[in-house]
Design a protein around this motif. Structure first.
Motif, mmCIF file in Angstrom:
data_model
loop_
_atom_site.group_PDB
_atom_site.id
_atom_site.type_symbol
_atom_site.label_atom_id
_atom_site.label_comp_id
_atom_site.label_asym_id
_atom_site.label_seq_id
_atom_site.Cartn_x
_atom_site.Cartn_y
_atom_site.Cartn_z
ATOM 1 N N MET A 68 2.421 0.207 12.539
ATOM 2 C CA MET A 68 2.859 -0.677 11.129
ATOM 3 C C MET A 68 4.147 -1.148 11.142
ATOM 4 O O MET A 68 4.424 -2.274 10.771
ATOM 5 C CB MET A 68 2.458 0.245 10.261
ATOM 6 C CG MET A 68 2.210 -0.140 8.867
ATOM 7 S SD MET A 68 1.366 0.752 7.642
ATOM 8 C CE MET A 68 2.576 1.690 7.087
ATOM 9 N N ARG A 90 2.744 9.349 -6.293
ATOM 10 C CA ARG A 90 3.050 10.835 -5.502
ATOM 11 C C ARG A 90 2.886 11.631 -6.549
ATOM 12 O O ARG A 90 2.239 12.773 -6.227
ATOM 13 C CB ARG A 90 4.193 10.620 -4.519
ATOM 14 C CG ARG A 90 4.228 11.151 -3.294
ATOM 15 C CD ARG A 90 5.697 10.888 -2.664
ATOM 16 N NE ARG A 90 6.146 12.071 -2.509
ATOM 17 C CZ ARG A 90 6.073 12.794 -1.087
ATOM 18 N NH1 ARG A 90 5.424 12.062 -0.150
ATOM 19 N NH2 ARG A 90 6.850 13.841 -0.846
ATOM 20 N N ARG A 132 0.109 13.423 3.301
ATOM 21 C CA ARG A 132 -0.847 12.670 2.547
ATOM 22 C C ARG A 132 -1.778 11.657 2.960
ATOM 23 O O ARG A 132 -2.744 11.253 2.384
ATOM 24 C CB ARG A 132 -0.028 12.213 1.422
ATOM 25 C CG ARG A 132 0.273 13.185 0.196
ATOM 26 C CD ARG A 132 1.380 12.781 -0.274
ATOM 27 N NE ARG A 132 2.190 13.831 -1.093
ATOM 28 C CZ ARG A 132 2.312 14.180 -2.303
ATOM 29 N NH1 ARG A 132 1.090 13.829 -2.997
ATOM 30 N NH2 ARG A 132 2.900 15.294 -2.909
ATOM 31 N N ARG A 154 1.273 4.207 -2.879
ATOM 32 C CA ARG A 154 1.108 5.704 -2.659
ATOM 33 C C ARG A 154 2.155 6.381 -3.003
ATOM 34 O O ARG A 154 2.061 7.464 -3.567
ATOM 35 C CB ARG A 154 0.759 5.805 -1.118
ATOM 36 C CG ARG A 154 0.401 7.387 -0.760
ATOM 37 C CD ARG A 154 0.142 7.336 0.499
ATOM 38 N NE ARG A 154 -1.028 6.737 0.855
ATOM 39 C CZ ARG A 154 -1.597 6.693 2.299
ATOM 40 N NH1 ARG A 154 -0.832 6.907 3.064
ATOM 41 N NH2 ARG A 154 -2.829 6.112 2.356
ATOM 42 N N ARG A 160 0.947 -1.298 0.199
ATOM 43 C CA ARG A 160 -0.093 0.223 -0.053
ATOM 44 C C ARG A 160 0.938 1.175 -0.017
ATOM 45 O O ARG A 160 0.720 2.028 -0.786
ATOM 46 C CB ARG A 160 -0.823 0.071 1.233
ATOM 47 C CG ARG A 160 -2.073 -0.552 0.751
ATOM 48 C CD ARG A 160 -3.238 -0.369 1.940
ATOM 49 N NE ARG A 160 -3.382 1.032 2.332
ATOM 50 C CZ ARG A 160 -4.146 1.443 3.408
ATOM 51 N NH1 ARG A 160 -4.319 0.706 4.542
ATOM 52 N NH2 ARG A 160 -4.267 2.774 3.689
ATOM 53 N N SER A 161 1.851 1.281 0.779
ATOM 54 C CA SER A 161 2.697 2.563 0.887
ATOM 55 C C SER A 161 3.556 2.527 -0.413
ATOM 56 O O SER A 161 3.766 3.882 -0.840
ATOM 57 C CB SER A 161 3.410 2.436 2.144
ATOM 58 O OG SER A 161 4.678 1.753 1.947
#
Lengths: 423, 235
Positions: B113, A16, B101, A12, A8-9
């Motif tokens: 996390m 960006r 963000r 993202r 997920r990161s």
């Protein structure tokens, strides 16, 4: 971080800067697209060539000649012997074989191998019912040869009828209404004898074969016809003249063994597979070039990825430093950058493969039309799943390799890189 | 209980080399026990931030050593240091350092996390902390939409997420107005008092420094000589 969090990161971070991600994906896609199209061409053409193999000649038959018929690099001269004066009009391109040669060739054969020695046939033309005569190339008799027929039947050897199969393009010029109409009709073949006289040999059309890239475009006959043509060609020669042959055809269970053994005697041999292989190696040579171009495109895209990710981590110095301050390990940072590259690679290559397949499906038939290549059964592009998956995997691996320098740089960042930026 | 939780011994830090060589810390020693609140004060450039970074294992010293729970921090592997920062420490900085963000919740959940806490538990715990800091209703909002005071509270929530034992705060109220600064300060001391979390605080504010159990002053990379509080807690 669990793999899902990591993904997920990475997703993202990748998007960006959407425009930058898009441009990088385009660069990757260009390379992957080229690979896809090249692979499609390769599969398409080679599949077609394979399907034409039986039109080239019986798969169990080996053609033996003095020198190679396929390779123009082997063109050469041979020592002239006095008795060669009876070998008038024979094709020196592939050399000529005498009785002595025949003995040496047959000595290399197995007990179950059958052979037939073909004398030069000087067929001049063929015509139908006194109509327009057409000069054509007679390619000899091939035992067990099967054709891709559009009408009629295959040649038979268990008959005393002189049979032939004509190519589909010849039916109308010869005066037949259609391919179907030609079947069962008779054509006359004009043959030049040793004495200079032209004699006609009749032959019954039993089949019409469809046009193809290899071996489908010449008329050819059964053994009865071939014998008749040979007789007419050698009519007028003296009984005691030396016999000359243009080729020997050997049929057996193991064509590769025959080919090897006869070649060891110093003769040129060609199995159907080898003949097709020659076509294939030309096609594969062209494909290699295209793949090379695709490779260059991918290398260019890899530099794009390095650049994109370098900029990305530069911009994210604060973020990465903060992640490190909060305890994210170097390995996680490394894998998150690598994952970004993998994501770019996967998206770019999947899109490109999809577009490539679509383009091949749509443009392939159009391209054949434009080139005027009316070859039944030829699909310019054919795609097999394995190569497509391999392209996606290969491009993704390339993207990962490109991610190495930026990922290493990111992994080396310290918490202080985030805090220092602040000053 | 008597052993110091956090101990600095003769810390040195040098930046640059040659003519640009600058000794930011020239041998600083101090210690803090569990539940202490320690204010580090001094002018800009005195070396107080450098000291905080070394204590929080954000940077490595060029001389001397830091001990946490008796363990020398400088000889730890990078991995163990990462783990220690993640599990034992919480950080609050003047500039908040939030992920603009990401949502408030995601920001707070970030340390969890990293610690591989399952997503569901992450959410529950993050909401719990946000609730305590009065931000539960902003959980799903983008961090960029918050005011400065709210952002610093989010940063504090993030620092608290993994239930740390020490909180390092570098000018936590420096970028806030008086009212928001007071709220953030109150929260920090509440955590120190009620949860027994050790607080190491850098501040320009004499008010804030005065509320700490102990104060040390750094002058030109050294503890001020008139500072008896350095190693002996005054309570």
């Amino acid at each position: 971080m669990t793999p899902r969090d990591l993904l997920r990161s990475a997703g993202r971070n990748t998007f960006r800067r959407p425009l930058r991600a898009f441009l990088t994906i385009v660069a990757i896609a260009i390379g992957a697209f080229t690979f896809t199209v090249t692979s499609g061409l390769g599969t398409g053409i080679n599949t077609y060539i394979d399907s034409q193999t039986r039109a080239v000649g019986a798969s169990r038959t080996v053609q033996v000649t003095g020198t190679s018929v396929m390779s123009f690099l082997n063109e050469r001269m041979e020592v002239y012997r006095d008795d060669m004066d009876t070998a008038r009009g024979m094709d020196v391109g592939s050399g000529i074989l005498g009785e002595e040669d025949l003995q040496r060739i047959t000595s290399a054969l197995g007990p179950d191998d059958e052979y037939s020695a073909n004398r030069q046939v000087s067929a001049l033309y063929y015509s139908h019912d006194g109509g327009q005569r057409y000069r054509f190339v007679y390619n000899g008799y091939w035992p067990g040869k099967t054709a891709n027929l559009v009408a009629g039947d295959q040649l038979r050897d268990d008959t005393d009828q002189a049979q032939l199969i004509v190519p589909s393009y010849a039916t109308r010029p010869l005066g037949f209404a259609s391919a179907q109409d030609a079947v069962g009709r008779t054509v006359e073949i004009g043959v030049l004898g040793q004495d200079g006289e032209v004699r006609t040999v009749p032959g019954t059309v039993v089949g019409v074969q469809e046009k193809s890239l290899i071996g489908g475009n010449l008329p050819f006959g059964n053994q009865v016809l071939d014998d008749a043509l040979q007789d007419a060609s050698w009519a007028g020669s003296a009984e005691d003249d030396a016999q000359w042959y243009s080729s020997v055809l050997v049929t057996g269970e193991d064509p590769d063994r025959i080919s090897r053994d006869v070649a060891a005697q110093g003769y040129a041999t060609a199995t159907a597979e080898q003949t097709v292989g020659d076509y294939k190696s030309i096609v594969n040579g062209i494909l290699l070039l295209l793949n090379l171009l695709a490779g260059v495109a991918i290398v260019a895209a890899m530099f794009g990825i390095v650049n994109t990710l370098m900029m990305s981590i530069q911009e994210r110095t604060r973020q990465i430093g903060m992640f490190r301050a909060l305890g994210m390990g170097r390995r996680r940072v490394f894998s998150s950058v690598a994952l970004e590259a993998a994501l770019l690679g996967v998206i770019g290559s999947v899109v490109a493969v999809a577009l490539g397949v679509l383009a091949g499906r749509l443009l392939g038939p159009m391209a054949l039309d434009l080139a005027g290549l009316d070859l039944p059964g030829l699909e310019l592009f054919a795609f097999d799943a394995t190569s497509l998956v391999a392209i996606v995997l290969g491009v993704t691996v390339a993207a990962l390799v490109a991610a190495l320098p930026p990922a290493l740089r990111a992994a080396r960042m310290d918490p202080m890189d985030a805090l220092r930026e602040n000053r | 209980m008597n052993a110091p939780q956090l101990e600095a011994e003769d810390l040195e830090k040098v930046y640059g080399s040659g003519e640009n060589r600058f000794r930011a810390l020239k041998g600083v020693s101090l210690s803090a026990r569990t539940g202490d609140s320690l204010a580090i004060v001094g002018r800009s450039g005195s070396g107080k931030s450098t000291l905080l970074h070394l204590l929080g294992a954000l940077d490595r010293p060029d001389g001397g050593r830091v001990r946490y729970e008796g363990e020398p921090v400088d000889t730890m592997s990078t991995r163990d240091q990462d783990r220690m920062r993640n599990r034992e420490f919480g950080f609050v900085f003047q500039q908040f350092h939030l992920e603009e963000r990401a949502s408030v919740l995601e920001n707070v959940a970030l340390p969890m996390m990293i610690a591989k806490v399952p997503a569901k538990e992450r959410r529950e715990r993050a909401l719990e902390v946000l609730d305590r800091l009065g931000l539960a209703d902003r959980a799903d909002e983008n961090a960029a939409n918050l005011s400065g005071g709210q952002r610093q509270r989010v940063a504090m929530a993030r620092a608290l997420a993994n239930r740390p034992r020490v909180i390092f705060a570098d000018e936590p109220t420096g970028a806030l107005d008086v009212e928001n600064g007071a709220t953030v300060a109150d929260l920090l001391f509440e955590l120190n008092r009620d949860d027994g979390i050790t607080l190491v605080l850098i501040t320009h504010s004499t008010d804030l420094a005065r509320r700490c159990g102990r104060r040390v002053t750094i002058v030109d990379g050294e503890l001020a000589p008139d500072d008896p509080a350095a190693t002996e807690p005054v309570r």
